[in-house]
Design a protein around this motif. Structure first.
Motif, PDB file in Angstrom:
ATOM      1  N   PRO A  68       5.295  -2.055  -0.743  1.00 27.83           N
ATOM      2  CA  PRO A  68       4.228  -1.399   0.028  1.00 27.83           C
ATOM      3  C   PRO A  68       3.714  -2.297   1.148  1.00 27.83           C
ATOM      4  O   PRO A  68       3.857  -3.529   1.098  1.00 27.83           O
ATOM      5  CB  PRO A  68       3.134  -1.194  -1.032  1.00 27.83           C
ATOM      6  CG  PRO A  68       3.320  -2.355  -1.966  1.00 27.83           C
ATOM      7  CD  PRO A  68       4.807  -2.593  -2.032  1.00 27.83           C
ATOM      8  N   THR A 166      -2.913   1.505  -4.665  1.00 31.81           N
ATOM      9  CA  THR A 166      -2.141   2.672  -4.225  1.00 31.81           C
ATOM     10  C   THR A 166      -3.066   3.757  -3.681  1.00 31.81           C
ATOM     11  O   THR A 166      -2.797   4.368  -2.640  1.00 31.81           O
ATOM     12  CB  THR A 166      -1.295   3.233  -5.379  1.00 31.81           C
ATOM     13  OG1 THR A 166      -0.388   2.221  -5.822  1.00 31.81           O
ATOM     14  CG2 THR A 166      -0.506   4.460  -4.943  1.00 31.81           C
ATOM     15  N   ARG A 169      -4.374   2.676  -0.236  1.00 26.53           N
ATOM     16  CA  ARG A 169      -3.359   2.854   0.819  1.00 26.53           C
ATOM     17  C   ARG A 169      -3.255   4.325   1.220  1.00 26.53           C
ATOM     18  O   ARG A 169      -3.093   4.655   2.397  1.00 26.53           O
ATOM     19  CB  ARG A 169      -2.004   2.309   0.351  1.00 26.53           C
ATOM     20  CG  ARG A 169      -1.846   0.813   0.537  1.00 26.53           C
ATOM     21  CD  ARG A 169      -0.406   0.365   0.305  1.00 26.53           C
ATOM     22  NE  ARG A 169      -0.073   0.386  -1.100  1.00 26.53           N
ATOM     23  CZ  ARG A 169      -0.237  -0.646  -1.934  1.00 26.53           C
ATOM     24  NH1 ARG A 169      -0.737  -1.774  -1.481  1.00 26.53           N
ATOM     25  NH2 ARG A 169       0.093  -0.558  -3.195  1.00 26.53           N
ATOM     26  N   SER A 170      -3.347   5.219   0.232  1.00 28.75           N
ATOM     27  CA  SER A 170      -3.243   6.645   0.553  1.00 28.75           C
ATOM     28  C   SER A 170      -4.432   7.100   1.397  1.00 28.75           C
ATOM     29  O   SER A 170      -4.278   7.923   2.301  1.00 28.75           O
ATOM     30  CB  SER A 170      -3.151   7.481  -0.731  1.00 28.75           C
ATOM     31  OG  SER A 170      -4.384   7.525  -1.425  1.00 28.75           O
TER      32      SER A 170
END
Length: 310
Positions: A68, A166, A169-170
């Motif tokens: 990522p 996560t 980041r979204s």
């Protein structure tokens, strides 16, 4: 805070080390609670609070195509960890050889024999060892055998949402920097050196500072944002465009960050700045005329002033 890139000499120089384990990408609210627990344990036992993490991120070695974009670089990570009270930061090189260690080898050879850990702090979903086969249950199992205290931090939630890198980041990929801040505990930001742009902002009446998007780092999706900018220990208000400036550059694919500082005049080329994203104002768009662009920038400035005055 001292930073080590190997384990050599750690056991000789420190005793009673309480070590927090993880990747800590973003050092969000969950990471902060985990690190704070390690610091608290160390202070109660008159020990040393340590963080052990990996450089580079394990996925960049094991599955590069799945690695990522990072929320923080190592410099920013270190700065935040120091603010949280960490005494030593161990940036352990992650290699294919290291990835082959069994869970027990990692505990015995690294945490006990090399570091001399007397306490270990991890998150509820921490995995380790070959193919991530080690879990918190294994750490519980080894605790009596190797004589360390284990603390497992449960999920940290904001409302009903479990905080994770996560998830953050979204949110940044959606441009939702307000939600990202809620989970990080601080404004998402980009740091970089001001570089020479095309100087077009001066002719439009809105001089800008340009920084290149750091390779491998996560930035919010393209758009215009109200921002706070830290420079030379001062904070300025501003408007930032994250994108490719389509009015002038057409289909250019190179993303950069262009910041107009409100009520500021000065030469800042070569300076290090920190751009903190407060709110996404609008999409980046191509304007049919310079007049339309200038009118929109004026509106953006007014929106930013309203945001940042609250």
């Amino acid at each position: 805070m001292r930073v080590y890139k190997s384990l050599e000499g750690l056991k000789d120089n420190y005793s009673n080390i309480i070590v927090a384990l993880g990747n800590f990408d973003g050092i969000h609210l969950g990471h902060q609670r985990l690190i704070s627990e390690a610091v608290s344990m160390a202070r109660r036992s008159k020990g040393v609070a340590a963080v052990l993490t990996f450089d580079p991120h394990p996925l960049t070695v094991l599955k590069p195509q799945m690695a990522p974009a990072m929320l923080l670089d190592q410099k920013a990570k270190g700065r935040i960890m120091a603010e949280l009270g960490v005494d030593i930061l161990i940036l352990l090189p992650f290699t294919l050889e290291f990835a082959q260690l069994s869970p027990e080898e990692f505990v015995k050879e690294f945490l006990i024999e090399e570091i001399g850990a007397t306490g270990i702090v991890v998150g509820y979903n921490f995995t380790f060892g070959n193919k991530g086969s080690g879990t918190t249950e294994d750490l519980h199992h080894y605790a009596d055998q190797y004589g360390y205290t284990l603390s497992v931090i449960p999920p940290v939630k904001v409302g009903e949402q479990v905080v994770s890198s996560t998830l953050i980041r979204s949110k940044l990929a959606e441009g939702d920097v307000i939600s990202a801040k809620r989970y990080l505990g601080y404004y998402p930001f980009t740091e970089g050196t001001v570089v020479m742009g095309d100087r077009r902002g001066n002719t439009l009446g809105f001089p800008t500072a340009n920084i290149n998007c750091p390779v491998g780092m996560m930035v919010p999706t393209k758009g215009v944002y109200s921002v706070k900018v830290e420079m030379d220990k001062e904070t300025y208000l501003g408007v930032a465009n994250v994108g490719t400036k389509p009015t002038f550059h057409g289909n250019n694919l190179i993303t950069n960050i262009e910041v107009h500082l409100l009520d500021f005049c000065g030469d800042i080329y070569g300076k290090e700045i920190k751009v903190q994203y407060v709110r996404r104002l609008r999409d980046e768009k191509k304007f049919s005329s310079i007049h339309d662009l200038v009118s929109q920038i004026q509106a953006d400035v007014q929106s930013a002033r309203y945001d940042l005055s609250k």
